[in-house]
Design an enzyme around this catalytic site. Structure first.
Site, PDB file in Angstrom:
ATOM      1  CE  LYS A  52      -2.103 -52.385  18.752  1.00  0.00           C
ATOM      2  NZ  LYS A  52      -0.691 -52.657  18.953  1.00  0.00           N
ATOM      3  CD  GLN A  96       1.671 -54.359  16.745  1.00  0.00           C
ATOM      4  OE1 GLN A  96       1.059 -53.334  17.014  1.00  0.00           O
ATOM      5  NE2 GLN A  96       1.484 -55.471  17.426  1.00  0.00           N
ATOM      6  CG  ASP A 119       2.516 -49.458  22.574  1.00  0.00           C
ATOM      7  OD1 ASP A 119       1.418 -49.986  22.826  1.00  0.00           O
ATOM      8  OD2 ASP A 119       3.149 -49.646  21.524  1.00  0.00           O
TER       9      ASP A 119
HETATM   10  N1  GUN Z   1       2.854 -56.413  20.129  1.00  0.00           N
HETATM   11  C1  GUN Z   1       2.057 -57.162  20.929  1.00  0.00           C
HETATM   12  N2  GUN Z   1       1.374 -56.365  21.774  1.00  0.00           N
HETATM   13  C2  GUN Z   1       1.761 -55.107  21.523  1.00  0.00           C
HETATM   14  C3  GUN Z   1       1.403 -53.836  22.073  1.00  0.00           C
HETATM   15  O1  GUN Z   1       0.592 -53.702  22.994  1.00  0.00           O
HETATM   16  N3  GUN Z   1       2.026 -52.755  21.513  1.00  0.00           N
HETATM   17  C4  GUN Z   1       2.917 -52.865  20.512  1.00  0.00           C
HETATM   18  N4  GUN Z   1       3.478 -51.761  20.054  1.00  0.00           N
HETATM   19  N5  GUN Z   1       3.271 -54.027  19.989  1.00  0.00           N
HETATM   20  C5  GUN Z   1       2.692 -55.131  20.484  1.00  0.00           C
END
Ligand code: GUN
Length: 279
Positions: A52, A96, A119
């Site tokens: 990311k 996350q 998100d």
């Molecule tokens: N963990 C697995 N996929 C995601 C996601 O798309 N966003 C976040 N914040 N955590 C995750």
């Protein structure tokens, strides 16, 4: 031969478009910044977080990184989120998942300001999607819509079956396909006559987390098959929810794993960050 829907290529197209938008914003004096919070050191989460941050760098978005120890208390985490909610130089906040067991995921998600919820997990974002109002959309389903549109797959009027009903993928996916005027069915572990249901799909989206579960007897000839799964097979090799080798010869288009849906999630996260800065 089925069309191979190349998520790497399509996500690069999107990231290059976003790079231009970020530069435009910068020329107007607007800097876009994403705050990324990770609690603990789950190795898979560390890989996602790193990717990311790399994506932000590519597009020209600033990123602030908070790597908190696994013992961080819920109050400490909520305190950080509230601080970031109040910062005018932070456009997006991403926590996350998964979080350590002593922290309540739902409370954390609800604490993020919906205006910074890149998100798309906040109940207000999900509610807005449900009633067709503006708001952030969960990145993986939003990425799948882009994959379909940019590959020339028509959605309107098509039978779409989604295998899986998670809050992050299955449910928002159904709402997005509905918004595109598909006829939508969500199938899940309790669905009766599953193969008969999935066999009606013009567009089949598999998001169940079961390695190679979808074989050709689940798939109508000529269907478009989207594979959201990221699993390990019996040889510890990365594989999807779809048995690619078995299904590819009978469908008209298919996403590979890796290199299909996966890269789109980050592209749409970056898109949400740019949107949160107002372009
Ligand atoms: N963990 C697995 N996929 C995601 C996601 O798309 N966003 C976040 N914040 N955590 C995750």
């Amino acid at each position: 031969m089925a069309l191979l829907i190349d998520g790497k290529e399509i996500s690069k197209q999107i990231k290059d478009e976003l790079k231009q938008k970020a530069a435009e914003l910068k020329s107007k004096g607007v800097e876009v910044t994403l705050a990324v919070i990770q609690v603990g050191d789950d190795p898979a989460s560390s890989v996602y977080v790193r990717n990311k941050k790399k994506g932000c760098e590519y597009v020209g978005i600033g990123s602030l990184s908070y790597e908190l120890p696994g013992e961080t208390t819920q109050e400490e985490l909520l305190g950080l989120i509230r601080e970031l909610n109040g910062r005018r130089d932070v456009n997006g906040i991403l926590v996350q998942l998964p979080l350590p067991e002593h922290i309540d995921e739902d409370t954390v998600i609800r604490t993020i300001d919906p205006a910074k919820d890149v998100d798309g997990f906040h109940p207000q974002s999900v509610g807005a999607l449900c009633i067709g109002q503006p708001g952030f959309v969960s990145c993986t389903p939003a990425g799948i819509i882009q994959l379909l549109k940019r590959s020339g797959v028509e959605i309107e009027g098509k039978e779409c079956v989604i295998l899986g009903r998670s809050n992050i993928v299955g449910k928002p996916m159904a709402l997005l396909m509905l918004r595109e005027n598909a006829t939508v069915t969500i199938a899940h572990s309790r669905t009766k006559n599953l193969k008969e249901v999935t066999g009606r799909a013009d567009i089949l989206i598999a998001a169940v987390g079961k390695p190679k579960m979808v074989t050709r007897d689940y798939v109508k000839k000529g269907a478009v098959v989207i594979d959201v799964g990221i699993n390990r097979d019996e040889n510890n090799k990365l594989c999807g929810d779809v048995d690619f080798a078995d299904v590819e010869p009978v469908c008209s288009a298919i996403t590979p794993v890796p290199g299909g849906v996966g890269p789109m999630t980050i592209a749409m996260l970056l898109n949400n960050c740019i949107e949160s800065a107002g372009l």
